[in-house]
Design a protein around this motif. Structure first.
Motif, PDB file in Angstrom:
ATOM      1  N   PRO A 161      -2.836   2.050 -10.110  1.00  0.00           N
ATOM      2  CA  PRO A 161      -1.749   2.599 -10.934  1.00  0.00           C
ATOM      3  C   PRO A 161      -1.565   4.105 -10.787  1.00  0.00           C
ATOM      4  CG  PRO A 161      -3.117   1.088 -12.218  1.00  0.00           C
ATOM      5  CD  PRO A 161      -3.820   1.294 -10.918  1.00  0.00           C
ATOM      6  N   GLN A 162      -2.676   4.844 -10.628  1.00  0.00           N
ATOM      7  CA  GLN A 162      -2.559   6.303 -10.521  1.00  0.00           C
ATOM      8  C   GLN A 162      -1.832   6.708  -9.244  1.00  0.00           C
ATOM      9  OE1 GLN A 162      -5.347   4.522 -11.008  1.00  0.00           O
ATOM     10  NE2 GLN A 162      -6.714   5.494 -12.510  1.00  0.00           N
ATOM     11  N   LEU A 163      -2.130   6.015  -8.137  1.00  0.00           N
ATOM     12  CA  LEU A 163      -1.447   6.323  -6.876  1.00  0.00           C
ATOM     13  C   LEU A 163       0.028   5.957  -6.970  1.00  0.00           C
ATOM     14  CD1 LEU A 163      -4.003   5.236  -4.104  1.00  0.00           C
ATOM     15  CD2 LEU A 163      -3.508   7.535  -4.939  1.00  0.00           C
ATOM     16  N   ALA A 164       0.324   4.809  -7.588  1.00  0.00           N
ATOM     17  CA  ALA A 164       1.718   4.377  -7.736  1.00  0.00           C
ATOM     18  C   ALA A 164       2.515   5.398  -8.534  1.00  0.00           C
ATOM     19  CB  ALA A 164       1.773   2.996  -8.395  1.00  0.00           C
ATOM     20  N   ALA A 165       1.952   5.869  -9.652  1.00  0.00           N
ATOM     21  CA  ALA A 165       2.644   6.833 -10.500  1.00  0.00           C
ATOM     22  C   ALA A 165       2.843   8.170  -9.784  1.00  0.00           C
ATOM     23  CB  ALA A 165       1.863   7.042 -11.795  1.00  0.00           C
ATOM     24  N   ALA A 166       1.816   8.622  -9.054  1.00  0.00           N
ATOM     25  CA  ALA A 166       1.919   9.888  -8.332  1.00  0.00           C
ATOM     26  C   ALA A 166       2.970   9.808  -7.224  1.00  0.00           C
ATOM     27  CB  ALA A 166       0.560  10.278  -7.751  1.00  0.00           C
ATOM     28  N   ARG A 190      11.616   1.092  -4.695  1.00  0.00           N
ATOM     29  CA  ARG A 190      11.022   0.645  -5.951  1.00  0.00           C
ATOM     30  C   ARG A 190       9.516   0.504  -5.751  1.00  0.00           C
ATOM     31  NH1 ARG A 190      13.289  -4.137  -6.653  1.00  0.00           N
ATOM     32  NH2 ARG A 190      11.581  -5.596  -6.871  1.00  0.00           N
ATOM     33  N   ILE A 191       8.747   1.139  -6.602  1.00  0.00           N
ATOM     34  CA  ILE A 191       7.283   1.064  -6.521  1.00  0.00           C
ATOM     35  C   ILE A 191       6.767   0.213  -7.668  1.00  0.00           C
ATOM     36  CG2 ILE A 191       5.126   2.378  -6.582  1.00  0.00           C
ATOM     37  CD1 ILE A 191       6.650   4.714  -5.334  1.00  0.00           C
ATOM     38  N   GLU A 192       5.932  -0.746  -7.345  1.00  0.00           N
ATOM     39  CA  GLU A 192       5.351  -1.624  -8.354  1.00  0.00           C
ATOM     40  C   GLU A 192       3.828  -1.603  -8.225  1.00  0.00           C
ATOM     41  OE1 GLU A 192       6.986  -5.525  -8.041  1.00  0.00           O
ATOM     42  OE2 GLU A 192       9.082  -4.854  -8.258  1.00  0.00           O
ATOM     43  N   THR A 193       3.154  -1.641  -9.356  1.00  0.00           N
ATOM     44  CA  THR A 193       1.697  -1.749  -9.343  1.00  0.00           C
ATOM     45  C   THR A 193       1.331  -3.227  -9.288  1.00  0.00           C
ATOM     46  OG1 THR A 193       1.472   0.281 -10.640  1.00  0.00           O
ATOM     47  CG2 THR A 193      -0.441  -1.182 -10.550  1.00  0.00           C
ATOM     48  N   GLY A 203       0.837  -1.194   0.000  1.00  0.00           N
ATOM     49  CA  GLY A 203       0.000   0.000   0.000  1.00  0.00           C
ATOM     50  C   GLY A 203       0.870   1.241   0.000  1.00  0.00           C
ATOM     51  N   THR A 204       1.267   1.720  -1.181  1.00  0.00           N
ATOM     52  CA  THR A 204       2.169   2.868  -1.282  1.00  0.00           C
ATOM     53  C   THR A 204       1.480   4.164  -0.889  1.00  0.00           C
ATOM     54  OG1 THR A 204       3.195   1.739  -3.176  1.00  0.00           O
ATOM     55  CG2 THR A 204       3.767   4.053  -2.827  1.00  0.00           C
ATOM     56  N   GLY A 205       0.211   4.300  -1.280  1.00  0.00           N
ATOM     57  CA  GLY A 205      -0.514   5.531  -0.971  1.00  0.00           C
ATOM     58  C   GLY A 205       0.157   6.747  -1.577  1.00  0.00           C
ATOM     59  N   SER A 206       0.461   7.735  -0.739  1.00  0.00           N
ATOM     60  CA  SER A 206       1.054   8.992  -1.213  1.00  0.00           C
ATOM     61  C   SER A 206       2.537   8.865  -1.519  1.00  0.00           C
ATOM     62  CB  SER A 206       0.866  10.079  -0.158  1.00  0.00           C
ATOM     63  OG  SER A 206       1.716   9.823   0.959  1.00  0.00           O
ATOM     64  N   GLY A 207       3.184   7.848  -0.961  1.00  0.00           N
ATOM     65  CA  GLY A 207       4.624   7.718  -1.084  1.00  0.00           C
ATOM     66  C   GLY A 207       5.384   8.271   0.113  1.00  0.00           C
ATOM     67  N   TYR A 208       4.693   8.976   1.015  1.00  0.00           N
ATOM     68  CA  TYR A 208       5.377   9.566   2.179  1.00  0.00           C
ATOM     69  C   TYR A 208       5.918   8.499   3.118  1.00  0.00           C
ATOM     70  CZ  TYR A 208       6.120  11.869   6.659  1.00  0.00           C
ATOM     71  OH  TYR A 208       6.663  12.298   7.837  1.00  0.00           O
ATOM     72  N   PHE A 209       5.087   7.512   3.437  1.00  0.00           N
ATOM     73  CA  PHE A 209       5.553   6.475   4.355  1.00  0.00           C
ATOM     74  C   PHE A 209       6.649   5.634   3.700  1.00  0.00           C
ATOM     75  CE2 PHE A 209       5.079   2.775   7.247  1.00  0.00           C
ATOM     76  CZ  PHE A 209       5.198   3.456   8.446  1.00  0.00           C
TER      77      PHE A 209
END
Length: 218
Positions: A111-116, A131-134, A87-93
């Motif tokens: 995918p939209q959250l992962a890209a953002a 590394r972020i993966e969808t 659960g990447t969410g915003s990427g902050y954590f």
């Protein structure tokens, strides 16, 4: 009105996080350094350091700063460890974990959250070890194992698929139970079997696919 985000960040640590018994110096330093406002959707940026969950879209929300702090402290992530975030969410954590760990792999079902999240990390010059993966973690074969697995959404009961990602001797953080009172726990995957450590009570949105089964009333 111009917001002094540096001051707001300092106040978040001193007035919200530290009073909730978050005393780990590495965790406090991470929260005091990373620009949380850069990971908040623009329309909510003024609330970046408020004691609230912030909506991200797709039914997802950023955890409260105090929950992030307690989670990081409970995980005790070390500089030589590899982390899987579900659960990447915003990427902050993800950025917080990346500041503490050797490597972070973060799985995001939207995918939209992962890209953002990737764009935010890159814009801040952060995340060279992230590394972020969808992907849907509940339906993805565990092709490697990690020292730490952190689930940022709640589960009704812990899916066995999540434990498969944990290296022997590793640990998994998850929030379990039914709203409005859920329990944040760490599953320690020890050589002699698993043990569960209770950290705190909270209430989070469910991880997609880990919601309670519908109850039929006759």
């Amino acid at each position: 009105m111009t917001i002094d985000y540096s001051h707001a960040r300092e106040m978040m640590v001193e007035q919200q996080v530290r009073p909730w018994d978050v005393l780990d110096a590495r965790v406090l330093d991470t929260l005091a350094t990373l620009p949380r406002e850069a990971f908040v959707p623009e329309q909510h940026r003024a609330l970046a350091y408020a004691d609230i969950e912030i909506p991200l879209g797709h039914g997802q929300r950023m955890m409260k700063p105090v929950v992030e702090g307690r989670t990081l402290q409970g995980l005790k992530v070390q500089a030589h460890e590899d982390v899987l975030e579900i659960g990447t969410g915003s990427g902050y954590f993800s950025a917080c974990l990346g500041a503490l760990a050797r490597e972070v792999v973060s799985l995001e079902i939207h995918p939209q959250l992962a890209a953002a999240a990737r764009a935010r990390l890159d814009a801040q010059g952060l995340g060279s070890n992230i590394r972020i993966e969808t992907a849907d973690a509940l339906h993805l074969a565990a092709d490697r194992q990690f020292d730490v697995v952190c689930v940022t959404g709640a589960v009704d009961t812990l899916p066995a698929a999540l434990l498969a990602w944990v290296r022997p001797g590793g640990r998994l953080f998850v929030v379990q139970g039914r709203s409005p009172v859920m329990e944040a726990v760490i599953h320690h995957h020890d050589v002699n079997g698993s043990r569960v450590e209770s950290l705190f009570e909270t209430d989070l949105p469910y991880l997609q696919g880990a919601e309670p089964a519908p109850q039929f009333v006759f």
